[in-house]
Structures are given as C-alpha cells and as structure tokens.
Write an enzyme that holds these catalytic residues in place. Structure first.
Site, PDB file in Angstrom:
ATOM      1  N   GLY A 297      17.059 -17.803 -27.255  1.00 31.48           N
ATOM      2  CA  GLY A 297      18.500 -17.686 -27.438  1.00 31.48           C
ATOM      3  C   GLY A 297      18.938 -17.803 -28.889  1.00 31.48           C
ATOM      4  O   GLY A 297      18.273 -17.325 -29.812  1.00 31.48           O
ATOM      5  N   SER A 298      20.042 -18.499 -29.099  1.00 30.18           N
ATOM      6  CA  SER A 298      20.689 -18.533 -30.413  1.00 30.18           C
ATOM      7  C   SER A 298      19.889 -19.255 -31.484  1.00 30.18           C
ATOM      8  O   SER A 298      20.244 -19.180 -32.670  1.00 30.18           O
ATOM      9  CB  SER A 298      22.070 -19.178 -30.294  1.00 30.18           C
ATOM     10  OG  SER A 298      22.920 -18.386 -29.491  1.00 30.18           O
ATOM     11  N   THR A 299      18.820 -19.969 -31.105  1.00 28.44           N
ATOM     12  CA  THR A 299      18.006 -20.627 -32.129  1.00 28.44           C
ATOM     13  C   THR A 299      17.287 -19.606 -33.012  1.00 28.44           C
ATOM     14  O   THR A 299      16.778 -19.967 -34.077  1.00 28.44           O
ATOM     15  CB  THR A 299      16.960 -21.560 -31.486  1.00 28.44           C
ATOM     16  OG1 THR A 299      16.170 -20.826 -30.554  1.00 28.44           O
ATOM     17  CG2 THR A 299      17.636 -22.723 -30.779  1.00 28.44           C
ATOM     18  N   MET A 300      17.274 -18.329 -32.618  1.00 32.18           N
ATOM     19  CA  MET A 300      16.652 -17.286 -33.436  1.00 32.18           C
ATOM     20  C   MET A 300      17.584 -16.797 -34.537  1.00 32.18           C
ATOM     21  O   MET A 300      17.129 -16.168 -35.513  1.00 32.18           O
ATOM     22  CB  MET A 300      16.242 -16.093 -32.555  1.00 32.18           C
ATOM     23  CG  MET A 300      15.209 -16.416 -31.491  1.00 32.18           C
ATOM     24  SD  MET A 300      13.688 -17.077 -32.174  1.00 32.18           S
ATOM     25  CE  MET A 300      13.138 -15.703 -33.148  1.00 32.18           C
TER      26      MET A 300
END
Length: 609
Positions: A297-300
């Site tokens: 998810g948004s951790t990328m």
C-alpha cells in the site's frame, strides 16, 4: 563261571567287511575335521564376532550427552537453556505391579490405563513411559516402588522469555533437535557432539569398572542474538494490546537498529509458549513478520518519491495537480480519499495522495521503478539466516501494463513481508544505503557492497565495504548498498516527518521526546481473485529520531474489526510506544523538548513500566 569260546560264536567268528572299518575311521576323522574347522572358524576366522558377543554380556557403551548451547540476547540474558529433567522408562518383562499400582502409575503419567498397557506390551525389554517430566511427577512415581520402572536424567529446554520471544528462539523436539527459529537455524552449532565411554557392568547392570579412554562430549556453542530481550518484550506487549483493543486477527512488530543492521525485536501475535506446546495451532506457530506477505500500500509512496527526486524529475517543492482527486488511466480510475487540489511533492507524501504519486510514477520508465524496488529488497529473500523468510512478489518490469505501473507506485500489484518493508526504510535512515540485517550480535563491521549511486545508470552493486569508525560508546556504523543519495534521503526524511505532524496521516505516531517520521498503509485484504470489502490490513513503517536516525520500526495489524482500521489509528500508536521504550532502552538522548503535563487522573488503559 563258564568259559566263553569266541571262536565258536557265530557273531564273533564272522568276518567284518573292510568297508565298515574304513567308514568308521572316516566318520571319526571327519568329525575331528569338523571340530577343528569349527574351532578355527571361531578362534581365528570369525573370532571378532564372538569376542563382541562375549563383551556385550558384561561391557556397555555409555553415551556422554553433550549439553545443548544456550541462546542469549545481545546483553547476555538467557533466551533458551538446558536443565536436567527426569525421564521414566520400564523393562516390561520385569514389571511387577498390581492393577491398583498400574492405575496410579497411569494417572501420574497422564494417560489412560489401556494406553499404558499397550505401551508396555510393545517391547518386553525397553519402553519409554514418559520423557522429561516434572521433578514432582518423577518423585511420585518413585514413591510407588514399582519393580521394573526406572528413571533416567535427560536435558530439557527452558525458555525464560516465553511467548514474547517464541517466534525468534523457536523450540526443540523430544530428542533435543531444533524444529523452529534459531533452534533450527543453528542446530549444528547448538547441538555439540556426544561423547562415550566403555564400562564393565555386573549382573545387575551396574557399572563397576571403566575400560579404555573415554571420548569426551563437546558441548554446543552459545548463540548470542542481536535481539534485546526487553525491547522484544515491549514490542510483543504493545502489539498484543493493539490486537486485543481492535479485535484483530493478528499483529506483528519489527524493530531494526539502523546503525548496526541488527534486529532488536521481532514479535508476533498470536504466539505460544515454547516450553508447553500442547494444543499448538499453525496460526500460533507462524512467524508472520517474515512469512506473511501482503500488498504494502501507501508505504511504497516514499520510495517512488525518492526515485523521482534522485532522477531530478521533481524537487520537494514541485507542484503536482491532484484535482479533482481522481485520475483515469487506460479505462481505470484511481482516486484519493479527499480532493486536495495542487500539492507539493512533500504534501503528496504528507497527505498520502494516490493521484500525486501516480503522476510521479508516470514520469518514469517501468525499469527504473523495478530497479529501486529490487534495490531496497523487494522480490528478494532477506539474507538473515532464518528459516521461513519469504521472497514476496515483484514481477519483471517488461510485463507491466501502464495501469499496473501506477498501482504499484502506491503499493498494489506487488507483495512484501513486514520485515522486507522495515529493511527497505533503512535507506531513509542511513543517508541512502540499504543495510544488511542480522539476527546475531554484531560487534564489528558487516559485510556488504560498497556504496554506489543508482538510477543515473543501471543499478550495480559494488564491492565490500568496511564500517566507519565510531566514537567510544557509539555503535559501529555499518554500510550497505547505496540506493539513493544522502540529499535525497534527507529530503524524504523531512516528508516522513511531515506525515506524523498535524495535517499528516499519522499524528498518533508522535513519540514523547523524540522526533519521528514514517508512512501509514491501509489496504483491503486479497481474498481469492479479488479484494475483501470489509477486511483490512493496517500498518505503519517509520524511523526515529529524525534528527539522527537510530531505529526503524514496522507495525502491522491484520483485520482490525472494532470500527477503526486505518494505519494511522491502529498501527501508528503502537509505533509511538515502541519507539519511546526502545530509544530509552538504547540510551538515545531525546531530541525534542518534553513539555510537562499535569493529569488529575490516570486513564485506566495506561500502563506504567
């Protein structure tokens, strides 16, 4: 007395046939030849067999059991050790017990009488009744004075940290062989080598004299881990409380030392007691931080932003238009949770804009994104020498469609473990280098590629590099593979810090006395060929302190179901608590002024340490 006249006896007077004499002489000669041959066979040709058989009646080989090595934390605290334990065995043919005594014996052994009788009937010479029992049980069995039942001292593994460190330490089987975790990974070093000695025994089997030289046992080596038992316990306690609070299915925490590359904690819930594995389930046994993969998810997004900065396509203050909060690509529409309008690159990360990240991704070639994802460890098994660590999924860039490149930029269409995500964020904590991780205490430099700049050209690992000298009392700085420049890492650290401030997605990640930075992630779980409508994973990955990073902490909560499921609400508070406790344990000086707070009452949910 009448005289016998042999000459007139018809029997004695008859002539004996010559063949009969020859036959008798031959038979006697053959008998002697057989006896001589047998004697030669026994005493010359095959004498060793008979010597061994004779020796077996009075000589015994006694094994000298090696003591299994201890497992220690980084400070020498015991995580696993061996202690003497009684094992009960019997010679069924010598057993002399009344039905009442058998009933009592079965009760003490915690088995039905029928099972005990079946076991005794399996072998007349030797059977195990129960191995490595408690001393109290052995004493009660001895008090029965049942003839034919005996006690033998063996070694039993003991795990002082119990559930908190179970997934790291692992356990052994009844034969003291490693089955999981460090016990399995370092089985050869921990096991040592058994010795032996020969003794002469009397008719009762008691040793009366030693024969020859004994072969001494070589005890197993002690394994000293990088894990801090106190940090491990803090992390386990915090994730356990979060799982209970949010009625979640499971949770994991990873704590890494960004300076030395050491794993300080790796905790999972649910867990188990390594010393008591009755009713153990697969869900308890799984080391989820290493074995479970999920779409990150948004951790990328910070990784994609760092690539855009590194290739000079954007600067932190570059404006990206995200209105009206939606973007259609090849017939598919991606959207933000809120329409934000124009955002700087810093604000794209702070507010976690899918549209802003997608537009940065479209500036790049698929190969470039694949290279940085691969460079930070995605799609590669973590090299930490631990069983069960998984690779995750990162498809070759040549097969990416345009919409897939976009969705991968915000963490969909690839998968990673929580440990892989934590290691990936070391590039932001170490001025752009991916640090090699270890579960063993690292007293010096780690072996790793010499830093090289990536993405201006194709990514190429370099040669070995030594550690930088440290001041007295300072941890040794370990170098790894250069992924981004120090300037890019510093710029992304500022973005991660903004994400934890007011206006960001994770203000609950703030830690008392320490500056922090990180990124939330919230994603629907994959079920079958699609996504579940009401099942989520929430996570947060961050670093602290921002001013001089020392640790990376990653938190994942699986299926929170108590009304709240966003990473900033579920995982970020766990990060905050673990950061405070870990940095305090490591002796890191706070870099923020702590404002005194006066409370008239202490909330019930607050625990003191």
């Amino acid at each position: 007395m009448p005289t016998v006249r042999y000459a007139t006896s018809p029997l004695l007077a008859s002539r004996t046939p010559p063949w009969r004499v020859k036959f008798l002489i031959g038979a006697i000669g053959l008998g002697f030849a057989v006896l001589i041959g047998r004697a030669a066979w026994i005493q010359i040709v095959h004498n060793q067999f008979y010597l061994d058989q004779g020796a077996s009646r009075y000589e015994r080989r006694i094994e000298l059991q090696a003591t299994r090595g201890r497992i220690l934390d980084r400070n020498g605290e015991l995580l696993a050790s061996s202690v003497p334990a009684p094992s009960l065995w019997a010679i069924p043919k010598d057993l002399d017990a009344s039905p009442a005594e058998l009933q009592q014996l079965a009760k003490l052994l915690n088995m039905p009488v029928a099972d005990l009788k079946k076991r005794l009937a399996s072998n007349p010479n030797f059977v195990w009744l129960r191995r490595k029992v408690e001393d109290k049980v052995a004493q009660q069995v001895a008090a029965l004075k049942v003839r034919g039942v005996y006690e033998l001292r063996e070694a039993r593994r003991q795990y002082p940290e119990g559930e908190s460190a179970a997934h790291i330490v692992g356990f052994t089987n009844i034969e003291d062989e490693g089955q999981e975790g460090i016990e399995l990974a370092y089985q050869k070093q921990l096991a040592g080598r058994d010795g032996s000695r020969h003794v002469i025994k009397d008719r009762l089997g008691r040793p009366v004299e030693a024969v020859g030289d004994a072969i001494p046992a070589v005890d197993g080596q002690a394994i000293r881990l990088s894990v801090d038992a106190k940090v491990q316990f803090y992390a386990y306690q915090r994730i356990r409380d979060a799982v209970l609070q949010h009625k979640a299915k499971a949770g994991s925490v990873v704590v890494l030392d960004a300076v030395t590359g050491e794993v300080l904690a790796l905790a999972n819930v649910p867990s188990y007691a390594p010393g008591d594995r009755r009713n153990l389930t697969g869900a308890q046994l799984r080391n989820r931080a290493l074995t479970d993969t999920f779409e990150p998810g948004s951790t990328m997004k910070p990784i994609v932003a760092s690539l855009a900065l590194e290739t000079q396509r954007v600067r932190p203050e570059t404006i990206i238009a995200t209105a009206p909060g939606r973007l259609t690509i090849d017939g598919s529409t991606i959207s933000d949770s809120h329409a934000h309008g124009d955002l700087t690159v810093e604000e794209v990360i702070q507010k976690s804009s899918n549209v802003g990240t997608a537009k940065m991704a479209l500036m790049m070639q698929p190969r470039e994104m694949w290279e940085i994802f691969s460079a930070v460890g995605l799609g590669r098994k973590p090299q930490i020498g631990f069983p069960g660590a998984v690779t995750g999924r990162l498809r070759p860039y040549k097969s990416w469609r345009r919409i897939e490149q976009v969705t991968m930029s915000y963490g969909y269409g690839l998968s990673a473990s929580l440990f892989q995500l934590a290691q990936a964020y070391t590039i932001f904590a170490t001025d752009g280098e991916l640090i090699p991780m270890t579960l063993l205490k690292r007293d010096g430099a780690a072996e790793g590629p010499r830093p090289v700049l990536a993405f201006k050209t194709a990514f190429r690992p370099g040669a070995d590099n030594d550690a930088m000298p440290a001041s007295p009392g300072e941890p040794v700085q370990v170098h790894g593979t250069r992924v981004i420049s120090p300037a890019t890492a510093a710029a992304v650290r500022k973005m991660l810090n903004l994400a934890t401030m007011a206006g960001g997605t994770a203000p609950k990640a703030q830690a008392l006395g320490y500056s922090v930075g990180g990124k939330t992630g919230t994603a629907h779980k994959v079920e079958g060929r699609g996504y579940s409508g009401n099942k989520y994973r929430a996570w947060f990955v961050g670093i602290a302190p921002i001013s001089k990073p020392r640790i990376v902490v990653a938190v994942m909560v699986d299926e929170p179901s108590n009304g709240v499921y966003y990473g900033g609400d579920v995982a970020a508070p766990v990060f905050s608590q673990v950061v405070q406790q870990t940095l305090h344990r490591l002796g890191v000086v706070p870099d923020l002024e702590v404002q005194p707070q006066i409370q008239t009452s202490i909330p019930a949910e607050v625990e003191s340490f």
